[in-house]
Write a protein that holds these residues in place. Structure first.
Motif, short mmCIF file in Angstrom:
data_model
loop_
_atom_site.label_atom_id
_atom_site.label_comp_id
_atom_site.label_asym_id
_atom_site.label_seq_id
_atom_site.Cartn_x
_atom_site.Cartn_y
_atom_site.Cartn_z
N GLY A 1 124.05 86.49 91.39
CA GLY A 1 123.05 86.08 92.37
C GLY A 1 123.61 85.40 93.58
O GLY A 1 122.85 84.96 94.45
N ALA A 2 124.93 85.28 93.68
CA ALA A 2 125.56 84.59 94.81
C ALA A 2 126.32 85.56 95.70
O ALA A 2 127.33 85.23 96.29
CB ALA A 2 126.50 83.50 94.29
N GLN A 3 125.80 86.80 95.79
CA GLN A 3 126.43 87.81 96.61
C GLN A 3 126.24 87.47 98.10
O GLN A 3 125.27 86.83 98.49
CB GLN A 3 125.84 89.19 96.31
N ASN A 4 127.19 87.90 98.92
CA ASN A 4 127.04 87.72 100.36
C ASN A 4 125.88 88.55 100.89
O ASN A 4 125.53 89.59 100.34
CB ASN A 4 128.34 88.13 101.07
N ASP A 5 125.30 88.10 101.99
CA ASP A 5 124.18 88.81 102.60
C ASP A 5 124.63 90.21 103.01
O ASP A 5 125.75 90.42 103.47
CB ASP A 5 123.68 88.06 103.83
N GLY A 6 123.71 91.16 102.86
CA GLY A 6 123.96 92.51 103.34
C GLY A 6 124.52 93.44 102.29
O GLY A 6 124.77 94.63 102.58
N TYR A 7 124.68 92.95 101.03
CA TYR A 7 125.26 93.79 99.99
C TYR A 7 124.32 93.82 98.78
O TYR A 7 123.63 92.87 98.49
CB TYR A 7 126.63 93.28 99.56
#
Length: 475
Positions: free
Chosen positions: A469-475
């Motif tokens: 749940g801590a993925q970078n924005d846009g992925y």
């Protein structure tokens, strides 16, 4: 499902030291820190192995060296390309792509190696403190440097006090599942490690490097790393202080000696280099291969046009016109990348990668001074560097934004193919615009694109519940 999670956990880089709790039988003849480190000398092979690992493609063999130019506007992909890095260089990366995961995994593996040193060396420090300082100081500096390299790729910004997610901080070899630290917390650990390394490396039992071999991190290197970190963090006074210390330790090369840096004929102004030996690859073989004369990437015309081809010693040191190179795919008129052609007259690409040089330190200090209302000093630094590279150079008189732009241009020229351009554009919120872009390639990247930060690898997200749940924005 429990077994699958355990297997994934073992595959996760941040937790990959051992998975003994999954094994029913305890091996009777196994290595552990308890029996590997029986004396202080036993730490040296682990340290040496970490330096050797830096030659890997996912470290300074490509991604911490020349990939920053491949991803930016400094290199243009040619029709000779094998398109091995298309997803990276056209910014179409995804979380499950190999390159994205391997850069993450490999850097944390090297961090794990130095963590083994740092958590086991204490019992041996009293008996030979200066020798222990030499080993421990290098391990701390490597850990700080590698966390910074990870931050460059996976963090969305480089603001010193940013609470946006950075990368996990790993200071132990134990199995664990750390969450992404904030950018500020990552900086805190990087600076803590580097500042702890500095006094240790100033109090050692033997010289770490020589005037002609700079393949280990010593106190001068730590000052250089701190200067670079401080520039990214916009801590400009600190950047000036540390760059000045590095400059004092390693003066600029003369114009006569500058070409020899790139054939490893000398190590003038080199603060730290990744050593490549024959048969061990090289930092730029995927750009231009001397053995086959395959030029997968060539210098951008917009870059070439910024050089004084007659008077600037860098031009002939970095580029060679295609007609002067023999090879089956030779194209008259092209320029190929010969900055890392090989040692001496060798044409195997196994030249050392110069990770830190004094030229960069002048540009760090110039930029930091220009951005803190010390324009005269900034211009003096810029002119000193330009005069060292360009014969008959007339001192520049730039001020204000023109001065800042001139420093940025000089960084592009001086540090070409040394791991900077992509990150320089990222940290100064500019765009990528490949003016001479080839058909079929992606040519522009906006300043607000989420692609400036790589995705967190899917394997890590699956294996590490703290990062889900801590993925970078846009992925």
């Amino acid at each position: 499902m429990k077994k699958l999670y355990a297997l994934l956990l073992c595959g996760s880089l941040l937790t990959a030291t051992s998975c003994n709790d999954m094994i029913d039988l305890t091996p009777t003849h196994s290595l552990s820190s308890a029996n590997v480190f029986g004396k202080l000398d036993d730490f040296e092979p682990v340290l040496n192995g970490t330096y050797a690992s830096m030659r890997d493609m996912y470290a300074y063999g490509l991604f911490s060296s020349v990939a920053a130019d491949m991803m930016s506007d400094n290199l243009i992909e040619t029709n000779e390309s094998l398109v091995n890095y298309k997803a990276v260089t056209d910014w179409t990366y995804a979380a499950d792509q190999l390159r994205i995961g391997e850069v993450w995994r490999f850097n944390y593996l090297m961090i794990n190696d130095v963590n083994l040193i740092l958590e086991n060396i204490a019992p041996y420090e009293a008996s030979a403190p200066k020798k222990a300082n030499r080993i421990k100081g290098q391990a701390l500096a490597i850990r700080g440097l590698l966390h910074f390299n990870l931050l460059q790729y996976y963090a969305p910004n480089f603001d010193r006090n940013s609470t946006s997610p950075g990368v996990p901080v790993k200071t132990t070899s134990k199995i664990e599942t750390p969450a992404r630290a904030t950018v500020k917390q990552v900086y805190d650990q990087i600076i803590k490690d580097l500042e702890a390394a500095l006094p240790l490396l100033n109090d050692v039992d033997a010289a770490i490097n020589t005037a002609t071999k700079r393949s280990r991190i010593d106190a001068a290197t730590v000052n250089a790393i701190l200067a670079r970190v401080s520039l990214y963090a916009k801590e400009y006074d600190r950047a000036i202080t540390y760059a000045t210390a590095a400059i004092s330790a390693r003066p600029l090369a003369t114009r006569a000696n500058f070409p020899g840096i790139w054939s490893d004929a000398n190590a003038d102004e080199v603060l730290f280099a990744i050593q490549f030996n024959p048969g061990e690859g090289g930092p730029a073989l995927d750009v231009w291969s001397p053995a086959t004369n395959r030029s997968q990437w060539e210098p951008a015309a917009t870059l070439l046009s910024t050089f004084d081809r007659t008077n600037d010693v860098r031009f002939a040191s970095y580029f060679t016109a295609g007609e002067s190179i023999t090879g089956s795919v030779n194209r008259a008129g092209r320029f190929v990348v010969t900055k890392y052609q090989g040692k001496g007259t060798a044409r195997d690409g196994a030249a050392n990668f110069k990770a830190f040089r004094t030229g960069e330190m002048y540009l760090i200090r110039a930029e930091a001074r220009a951005l803190t209302n010390r324009a005269a000093e900034a211009l003096a630094d810029l002119n000193t560097l330009r005069a060292a590279r360009i014969a008959n150079f007339a001192p520049g008189t730039e001020t204000g934004q023109a001065l800042i732009d001139a420093i940025a241009l000089e960084r592009r020229k001086e540090l070409w193919m040394e791991g900077h351009r992509w990150f320089d554009l990222k940290r100064t919120t500019r765009v990528v615009n490949r003016a001479d872009c080839r058909p079929g390639s992606v040519c522009t990247l906006a300043a607000n694109s989420p692609k400036w930060a790589w995705p967190i690898p899917q394997g890590e997200i699956l294996a590490n519940p703290s990062i889900a749940g801590a993925q970078n924005d846009g992925y």
